[in-house]
Design a protein around this motif. Structure first.
Motif, short mmCIF file in Angstrom:
data_model
loop_
_atom_site.label_atom_id
_atom_site.label_comp_id
_atom_site.label_asym_id
_atom_site.label_seq_id
_atom_site.Cartn_x
_atom_site.Cartn_y
_atom_site.Cartn_z
N ILE A 48 16.24 -46.46 -6.33
CA ILE A 48 17.86 -45.91 -6.39
C ILE A 48 18.56 -46.48 -5.06
CG2 ILE A 48 18.90 -43.85 -5.65
CD1 ILE A 48 16.66 -42.24 -6.91
N TRP A 49 18.05 -47.08 -4.07
CA TRP A 49 18.54 -47.65 -3.06
C TRP A 49 19.45 -49.12 -3.80
CZ3 TRP A 49 16.97 -52.66 -1.13
CH2 TRP A 49 17.56 -53.15 -0.22
N SER A 50 18.34 -49.88 -4.55
CA SER A 50 18.67 -51.12 -5.05
C SER A 50 19.92 -51.00 -6.09
CB SER A 50 17.39 -51.87 -5.46
OG SER A 50 17.80 -52.85 -6.12
N VAL A 51 19.70 -49.93 -6.73
CA VAL A 51 20.78 -49.74 -7.96
C VAL A 51 21.94 -49.34 -7.35
CG1 VAL A 51 21.55 -48.13 -9.71
CG2 VAL A 51 19.19 -49.32 -9.92
N LEU A 52 21.96 -48.54 -6.27
CA LEU A 52 23.30 -48.01 -5.53
C LEU A 52 23.94 -49.26 -4.82
CD1 LEU A 52 22.02 -44.57 -4.24
CD2 LEU A 52 23.82 -45.05 -5.97
N LYS A 53 23.18 -50.14 -4.32
CA LYS A 53 23.60 -51.29 -3.44
C LYS A 53 24.37 -52.03 -4.44
CE LYS A 53 22.37 -52.41 0.39
NZ LYS A 53 23.12 -52.38 1.59
N LEU A 148 16.91 -41.65 -15.53
CA LEU A 148 18.03 -41.20 -15.09
C LEU A 148 18.87 -42.63 -15.28
CD1 LEU A 148 20.51 -39.95 -13.23
CD2 LEU A 148 19.32 -41.21 -11.33
N PHE A 149 18.39 -43.79 -14.96
CA PHE A 149 19.04 -45.24 -14.96
C PHE A 149 19.39 -45.53 -16.49
CE2 PHE A 149 16.85 -46.79 -11.14
CZ PHE A 149 17.59 -46.14 -10.36
N TYR A 150 18.29 -44.99 -17.41
CA TYR A 150 18.36 -45.08 -18.85
C TYR A 150 19.63 -44.17 -19.56
CZ TYR A 150 16.98 -45.12 -23.77
OH TYR A 150 17.07 -45.14 -25.09
N SER A 151 19.80 -43.20 -18.96
CA SER A 151 20.90 -42.24 -19.47
C SER A 151 22.26 -42.98 -18.94
CB SER A 151 20.73 -40.86 -19.22
OG SER A 151 21.23 -40.42 -18.16
N MET A 152 22.17 -43.54 -17.73
CA MET A 152 23.45 -44.05 -17.21
C MET A 152 23.84 -45.54 -17.81
SD MET A 152 23.33 -42.80 -13.31
CE MET A 152 24.83 -43.79 -12.82
N LYS A 153 22.89 -45.97 -18.50
CA LYS A 153 22.94 -47.31 -19.26
C LYS A 153 23.14 -48.34 -18.17
CE LYS A 153 25.04 -45.89 -23.52
NZ LYS A 153 24.88 -44.59 -23.46
N ILE A 154 22.20 -48.14 -16.94
CA ILE A 154 21.99 -49.14 -16.06
C ILE A 154 20.84 -50.12 -16.30
CG2 ILE A 154 21.32 -49.25 -13.58
CD1 ILE A 154 22.95 -46.67 -12.85
N GLU A 155 21.00 -51.46 -16.55
CA GLU A 155 20.05 -52.40 -16.74
C GLU A 155 19.16 -52.75 -15.40
OE1 GLU A 155 19.22 -54.98 -19.06
OE2 GLU A 155 20.76 -54.44 -20.69
N ILE A 156 17.87 -52.21 -15.35
CA ILE A 156 17.28 -52.68 -14.19
C ILE A 156 16.59 -53.88 -14.18
CG2 ILE A 156 16.98 -50.09 -13.53
CD1 ILE A 156 13.94 -50.67 -14.36
N ASN A 157 16.80 -54.43 -12.67
CA ASN A 157 16.19 -55.94 -12.56
C ASN A 157 14.61 -55.81 -12.47
OD1 ASN A 157 15.69 -55.43 -9.88
ND2 ASN A 157 17.85 -55.97 -9.40
N LYS A 158 13.98 -56.95 -12.34
CA LYS A 158 12.72 -57.01 -12.10
C LYS A 158 12.10 -56.46 -10.75
CE LYS A 158 11.15 -61.49 -13.59
NZ LYS A 158 10.49 -62.81 -13.31
N GLN A 159 12.95 -56.54 -9.67
CA GLN A 159 12.52 -56.09 -8.56
C GLN A 159 12.44 -54.19 -8.32
OE1 GLN A 159 14.68 -56.19 -4.54
NE2 GLN A 159 13.09 -57.55 -4.48
N GLU A 160 13.57 -53.80 -9.12
CA GLU A 160 13.73 -52.28 -9.32
C GLU A 160 12.56 -51.84 -10.40
OE1 GLU A 160 18.45 -52.83 -8.47
OE2 GLU A 160 17.77 -52.78 -10.60
N ALA A 161 12.05 -52.57 -11.33
CA ALA A 161 11.14 -52.14 -12.32
C ALA A 161 9.84 -52.28 -11.47
CB ALA A 161 11.02 -53.32 -13.33
N THR A 162 9.81 -53.17 -10.47
CA THR A 162 8.42 -53.31 -9.82
C THR A 162 8.40 -51.85 -8.84
OG1 THR A 162 8.78 -55.44 -9.33
CG2 THR A 162 7.24 -54.49 -7.82
N TYR A 163 9.48 -51.39 -8.31
CA TYR A 163 9.64 -50.26 -7.45
C TYR A 163 8.94 -48.93 -8.22
CZ TYR A 163 12.45 -52.71 -3.78
OH TYR A 163 13.00 -53.37 -2.91
N LEU A 164 9.62 -48.94 -9.27
CA LEU A 164 9.22 -47.80 -10.22
C LEU A 164 7.77 -47.66 -10.78
CD1 LEU A 164 12.64 -47.33 -12.05
CD2 LEU A 164 11.81 -45.99 -10.12
#
Ligand SMILES: [Mn+2]
Length: 338
Positions: A48-53, A148-164
């Protein structure tokens, strides 16, 4: 129209929309997880930190207790602070805290936050937030955060995928526990599609152990005793064991689970001798409710995993707890005829 391949949102859609509004309008965020943070708490928080940043927000990430050593390999854990900030925030997002106190003494900072958001997958959640995204059937908080990201149509990057992924793979015991669902695997598959090296993550988390852990494991296995015709397993780790190898309680993590491996075993009790008390942990395959056993000795926990601390000598603790568990096993028809 939702396509069949899309992740079902069950009833969280409305709450997701409310949170999306907050995310778009607020500028400053306070993120916190529970005490003794685990992979799910840290992974969800960093994602969440990474996406918000990336959205240009100002984000403070807080954990009263330090990040455990086995998660220190994750990038950006250095940004997690343990000193509570004094400033105001537009919004707070608490992860995996069934009550705010699970995160420590958060009252002072939460009072200064505009909107409080509770994201959790624990049944015991108290819905204390202005927005509550709680789904007890989710394998992990990370799985909810992905949705949540999916419903907001946020594309996550590799690092965010790693965190999840870290959140999901740790909370499900490598997709082994019963909370793992078809949707869990679908989310994991979408995370993997970003191309991060999941096998490196697994190696760091599951196949890397400090020498002290292995030495203590050796002592613990040597101490194994079986009672009640093999239904009860007892493990003991003494102060001397810790001193001999310069080990600390963190090095005993996961050891109790070995006791459950024999087919006959229904319950494991692990005694860990501390300075002036004994830490006792329980695991059960489910027939005996060890939450009740721990409660009897002033502790608590879940049906299949619980613990308590006794102000007693090791011998006294072993005697009283073993006698009580044997009594409970004898009283349980299911266990005696198993
Ligand atoms: Mn969790």
């Amino acid at each position: 129209m939702r396509k069949k391949t899309e992740i079902p949102q069950i009833d969280l859609e409305d709450e997701f929309k409310k949170l999306a509004d907050v995310i778009h309008t607020a500028n400053t965020f306070f993120l916190a997880g529970h005490l003794n943070p685990d992979g799910d708490t840290i992974g969800s928080m960093l994602a969440i930190w990474s996406v918000l940043k990336r959205m240009g927000k100002k984000v403070t990430i807080f954990s009263q207790d330090p990040v455990p050593q086995n998660l220190n390999f994750l990038p950006n854990t250095c940004h997690i602070i343990s000193k509570q900030p004094r400033r105001k925030f537009d919004a707070a997002i608490l992860l995996e805290c069934s009550t705010p106190s699970r995160g420590g003494n958060l009252e002072p900072v939460l009072k200064k936050c505009g909107t409080v958001v509770n994201i959790d997958h624990h049944k015991t959640s108290e819905f204390y937030g202005n927005i509550n995204i709680v789904e007890s059937t989710a394998s992990s908080t990370a799985e909810i955060v992905y949705r949540l990201f999916y419903s907001m149509k946020i594309e996550i990057n590799k690092q965010e995928a790693t965190y999840l992924y870290v959140g999901m793979v740790t909370d499900t015991g490598r997709f082994m526990y019963s909370a793992t669902s078809a949707r869990t695997l679908e989310v994991a598959s979408r995370l993997m599609a970003t191309g991060f090296k999941f096998y490196r993550i697994n190696e760091f988390i599951f196949s890397t152990k400090p020498k002290e852990h292995l030495k203590i494991l050796g002592r613990a296995m040597e101490s194994l005793e079986f009672r009640a015709g093999g239904k009860l397993a007892l493990i003991t780790i003494t102060k001397k064991d810790f001193m001999d190898y310069g080990a600390n309680p963190e090095h005993t993590e996961g050891i109790i689970n070995y006791g459950l491996m024999p087919h006959s075993v229904q319950v494991v009790v692990m005694f860990r001798e501390e300075e002036s008390r004994v830490n006792v942990t329980f695991r059960s395959k489910g027939l005996l409710d060890v939450a009740l056993v721990a409660k009897h000795f002033g502790g608590g926990g879940h049906k299949q995993a619980s613990g308590c601390k006794l102000q007693a000598s090791l011998a006294e603790a072993q005697e009283s707890v073993t006698a009580y568990v044997l009594e409970k096993i004898a009283a349980s028809k299911k266990l005696t005829h198993a």
